[in-house]
Design an enzyme around this catalytic site. Structure first.
Site, short mmCIF file in Angstrom:
data_model
loop_
_atom_site.label_atom_id
_atom_site.label_comp_id
_atom_site.label_asym_id
_atom_site.label_seq_id
_atom_site.Cartn_x
_atom_site.Cartn_y
_atom_site.Cartn_z
N ASN A 34 -28.40 88.31 63.79
CA ASN A 34 -27.65 88.33 64.84
C ASN A 34 -27.13 86.40 64.65
O ASN A 34 -27.86 86.03 64.90
CB ASN A 34 -28.40 88.18 66.94
CG ASN A 34 -27.25 87.80 67.54
OD1 ASN A 34 -26.52 87.82 67.78
ND2 ASN A 34 -27.74 87.62 69.20
N LYS B 296 -24.15 85.70 66.93
CA LYS B 296 -24.27 85.26 68.23
C LYS B 296 -21.72 84.57 67.69
O LYS B 296 -22.45 85.73 66.73
CB LYS B 296 -24.95 83.39 68.33
CG LYS B 296 -25.94 84.17 68.35
CD LYS B 296 -27.52 83.94 69.09
CE LYS B 296 -28.46 83.93 68.51
NZ LYS B 296 -29.62 82.82 69.86
N HIS C 253 -28.87 90.96 75.36
CA HIS C 253 -29.63 89.99 75.02
C HIS C 253 -29.75 88.67 76.14
O HIS C 253 -28.80 88.64 77.19
CB HIS C 253 -28.62 89.23 73.65
CG HIS C 253 -29.36 87.94 73.22
ND1 HIS C 253 -29.34 86.55 74.00
CD2 HIS C 253 -30.11 87.93 71.93
CE1 HIS C 253 -29.97 85.64 72.28
NE2 HIS C 253 -30.03 86.53 71.72
N GLU D 174 -28.70 85.75 76.39
CA GLU D 174 -27.72 84.99 76.45
C GLU D 174 -26.49 85.53 77.23
O GLU D 174 -25.78 84.73 77.80
CB GLU D 174 -27.11 84.24 74.96
CG GLU D 174 -28.30 83.71 74.41
CD GLU D 174 -27.75 83.34 73.14
OE1 GLU D 174 -27.46 83.95 72.09
OE2 GLU D 174 -29.23 82.79 72.00
N GLU E 164 -38.02 89.55 73.07
CA GLU E 164 -37.23 88.50 72.52
C GLU E 164 -37.77 87.39 73.79
O GLU E 164 -36.96 87.15 74.72
CB GLU E 164 -35.95 88.41 72.33
CG GLU E 164 -35.14 89.14 71.46
CD GLU E 164 -34.29 88.54 70.62
OE1 GLU E 164 -34.12 88.26 69.35
OE2 GLU E 164 -33.25 87.96 71.65
N GLY F 2 -34.23 80.11 69.36
CA GLY F 2 -33.47 79.41 69.23
C GLY F 2 -34.65 77.65 69.19
O GLY F 2 -33.96 76.87 69.39
N SER G 94 -36.63 82.90 67.18
CA SER G 94 -37.81 81.45 66.29
C SER G 94 -38.66 82.30 64.58
O SER G 94 -39.17 81.47 64.28
CB SER G 94 -37.91 80.74 66.99
OG SER G 94 -37.22 79.97 67.65
C1 PEP Z 1 -31.68 85.19 68.66
O1 PEP Z 1 -31.24 85.75 69.38
O2 PEP Z 1 -32.06 87.42 69.13
C2 PEP Z 1 -32.74 84.98 67.98
C3 PEP Z 1 -33.86 85.28 68.36
O3 PEP Z 1 -32.52 83.61 68.25
P1 PEP Z 1 -33.21 82.84 66.92
O4 PEP Z 1 -33.64 83.44 66.10
O5 PEP Z 1 -32.48 81.77 66.71
O6 PEP Z 1 -34.58 82.21 67.62
#
Ligand code: PEP
Length: 247
Positions: A11, A13, A95, A97, A165, A171, A210
């Protein structure tokens, strides 16, 4: 029932200009012959060009969101049909976000998922608890509730995945323990089975939050983990490929 084919989806983003297409090319070169299905979900403006560039490779391209309607007066939005027309095969929906920043509810995510299916896209539906919800002991109830509310009945028999997630792991560099991941993935699997029956065993349950080269092997080999949704570490081909190879 055989285990689902693992999916590793990146992703990007709101990151990536046309120059970043070189990174996608490097990912496709390095991912050839991989045990996992590999997907990159770049910003919308790169989708068409990336699809053309990666055609003939094993890497799939996906969107990061899509509207619940196919067209209409929705300034600034992109529909599932538009993503499919640009060559995308998958789409991330719900997601955190978007749930947080754009107030997307389970009901909205379910409608978007229906639109994605109608456009022939494979949805990756995201769920996950906040840190407060985990600390209060509500993580399992919140996440299985999101699964029930965000996955429409139309998914029965279709190709899709669920991405667990934890919001607090995205992040941040923080990750749940392997046993916390396994507990949640087992609960999601049981919920999918109740909702969609035995055929839902083919749907991978991805972990996201992460994931990086140093923790990918342990996470990807945990029970019921069928792949990963990767944010930050998907922006560099070397890191993303190390995760793909950890499957
Ligand atoms: C995500 O945004 O779906 C995600 C898992 O981000 P990160 O791997 O940076 O934590």
């Amino acid at each position: 029932m055989a285990a689902p084919t693992p999916l590793i989806a990146g992703n990007w983003k709101m990151n990536g200009l046309r120059a970043s297409l070189a990174e996608a090319r490097a990912i496709a070169n390095g991912a050839a012959g991989s045990r996992a299905r590999v997907a990159i979900c770049p910003p919308n403006l790169l989708i068409h060009q990336m699809c053309e560039m990666l055609s003939g490779t094993e890497v799939l391209v996906g969107g990061q969101d899509a509207h619940w309607e196919m067209s209409g007066a929705f300034t600034g939005d992109v529909s599932a049909q538009m993503l499919a027309d640009a060559g995308a095969k998958l789409v991330i929906l719900g997601h955190s976000e978007r749930r947080t920043g754009y107030r997307e509810t389970d009901e909205i995510v379910a409608r978007k998922t229906q639109a994605a299916l109608a456009a022939g896209l494979e949805p990756i539906v995201c769920v996950g608890e906040t840190l407060e919800e985990r600390k209060a002991g509500h993580a399992l109830a919140v996440v299985t509730g999101q699964v029930r509310g965000s996955l429409p009945a139309d998914l029965a028999g279709k190709a899709f995945s669920v991405a667990y997630e934890p919001v607090w792991a995205i992040g941040t560099g923080l990750t749940p323990t392997t046993s916390e991941i396994e507990e949640m993935h087992r609960a999601i699997r049981a919920t999918l089975s109740e909702m969609f029956g035995a055929a839902s065993a083919a749907a991978p349950i991805l972990y996201g939050g992460s994931v990086k080269p140093s923790n990918a092997r342990e996470i990807l080999h945990a029970a019921e983990v069928g792949g990963a949704l990767v944010g930050g570490a998907s922006l560099k081909a070397e890191d993303f490929l190390a995760i793909v190879r950890a499957v």
